[in-house]
Design an enzyme around this catalytic site. Sequence first.
Site, short mmCIF file in Angstrom:
data_model
loop_
_atom_site.label_atom_id
_atom_site.label_comp_id
_atom_site.label_asym_id
_atom_site.label_seq_id
_atom_site.Cartn_x
_atom_site.Cartn_y
_atom_site.Cartn_z
N GLY A 59 -17.01 -89.04 -0.76
CA GLY A 59 -17.10 -89.25 0.68
C GLY A 59 -17.77 -88.14 1.46
O GLY A 59 -17.60 -88.05 2.67
N HIS A 112 -13.05 -85.84 -8.20
CA HIS A 112 -13.28 -86.89 -7.22
C HIS A 112 -12.00 -87.03 -6.41
O HIS A 112 -10.94 -87.34 -6.96
CB HIS A 112 -13.61 -88.21 -7.93
N CYS A 155 -13.88 -92.73 -14.65
CA CYS A 155 -14.34 -94.11 -14.46
C CYS A 155 -13.18 -95.08 -14.68
O CYS A 155 -12.52 -95.07 -15.72
CB CYS A 155 -15.47 -94.44 -15.42
N PRO A 169 -23.20 -88.75 -11.17
CA PRO A 169 -23.62 -89.79 -12.12
C PRO A 169 -23.28 -91.16 -11.57
O PRO A 169 -22.14 -91.39 -11.14
CB PRO A 169 -22.80 -89.47 -13.38
N MET A 170 -24.25 -92.07 -11.54
CA MET A 170 -24.02 -93.41 -11.00
C MET A 170 -24.68 -94.44 -11.91
O MET A 170 -25.87 -94.34 -12.22
CB MET A 170 -24.60 -93.51 -9.58
N GLN A 217 -23.72 -86.79 -18.95
CA GLN A 217 -22.31 -87.19 -18.97
C GLN A 217 -22.06 -88.15 -20.12
O GLN A 217 -22.83 -89.10 -20.33
CB GLN A 217 -21.90 -87.86 -17.67
N GLY A 253 -22.86 -88.53 -4.03
CA GLY A 253 -23.21 -89.72 -4.78
C GLY A 253 -23.93 -90.76 -3.96
O GLY A 253 -25.14 -90.78 -3.86
N ARG A 254 -23.15 -91.65 -3.30
CA ARG A 254 -23.74 -92.80 -2.63
C ARG A 254 -24.73 -92.42 -1.53
O ARG A 254 -25.70 -93.14 -1.28
CB ARG A 254 -22.64 -93.67 -2.05
#
Length: 390
Positions: free
Chosen positions: A232, A190, A110, A15-16, A80, A252-253
């Site tokens: 990562g 995470h 978060c 989720p971003m 989420q 994610g990224r």
Amino acid sequence: MASVVMRRFRTSVAPMVDVTDPCFLRLLRLISPFGNHQLWTEMIHANAFSRGRIHMDPPKLAMHLPLRELQDFASGIVAQIGAANPDDAHAAVCELTKLGVQHVNLNCGCPSRNVQMGAFGAVLMKSPALVSDIVNAMQEAARNTRCHISVKCRIGVDEDETPEFLRRFVSAVASRHTQSSENPISFVLHARRAWLKGLSPKQNRTMPVLNHARVHEMVREFPNTAFIINGGIDTTDAVIEHLAQADGVMIGRKVREDPWFLSQLDQHVYGVSRDNIPSAADVLKEYVRFADDTHRQYDTKYSILGRPLFALFRGRKGRAMRTHLGLSITKAKNPCNSTANSTYSVPFSVLVQDALHCAEQEFQSQTCLVKPNELHNPSWSEQQQDAQIC
């Protein structure tokens, strides 16, 4: 002990905020239509349901939940939520399950200041008993629906990144909910601590040192609980390596920057033939069709519809395409000599085709990623609305 829905998915997209909206998730489904990857929504505050009644407002709901995907891929969508108390969480899960959601996740990771002020997110890791109560309320709301409940958190908070801290948190939350072997809760860890003061959310995603070994340690210590590792992981080799030590991997990224990474995972992790990977032209054609329908039904902003495409195109021609698409969106939002309502009569597909045409003219290349139709007509006629991207 993974639930049925957890066993099905070995890879997931994190989720971003301002990234994994319904439009971006639709793009990912077009790039990877094989049902291999679990897709997570942006965080939705639980009181949007209990107080804001978002489920009664279809246009607003469509900005947060991928209603199109829930029709044929409900098991692969995770909603989420952020919640500070059991009542709000219970109300949110009740409404989400009515909408067809089959997996709801509680955000305990978060670190943003606004989230801390709302008493949810990573700060909840300091109150494992409260998290257990919230999860219990979510489980109760999902009791007759078999909706899966999970928790996403960090491996530590502020100065405390000891294995004992994480062990206490996981134990307090999981022990109360592992009695049922049919659908126990799961965790997404995470592999970084969260610094609640001194670092921005962006810095919290990169500056705390990665500790994948701590996640692997929890996997070994809690064999009856499913763990997904996050943080990562940005190569297919790394994904395969971590899949050997955890129940799943969250990316994610890397997907935000390169959505086509999912097609690499399809080939190297799931054995999909390269011949079956959708082409860029087909993905774009189907996406703009979806965007036109979404714009027509919900008056979704062009900027929201266009944002996923900025990650789709790469290289020099990709940069030109992104530039011209941005200009086309601005032009459509601010038309000259027209009424305000005419803004909404321009199909998004026309803006994309116009941008492709301009990018092609700029480079005068015979190897364009996607060939535009000849429709460079500022009148935006009905004929253009029906034009196909080829």
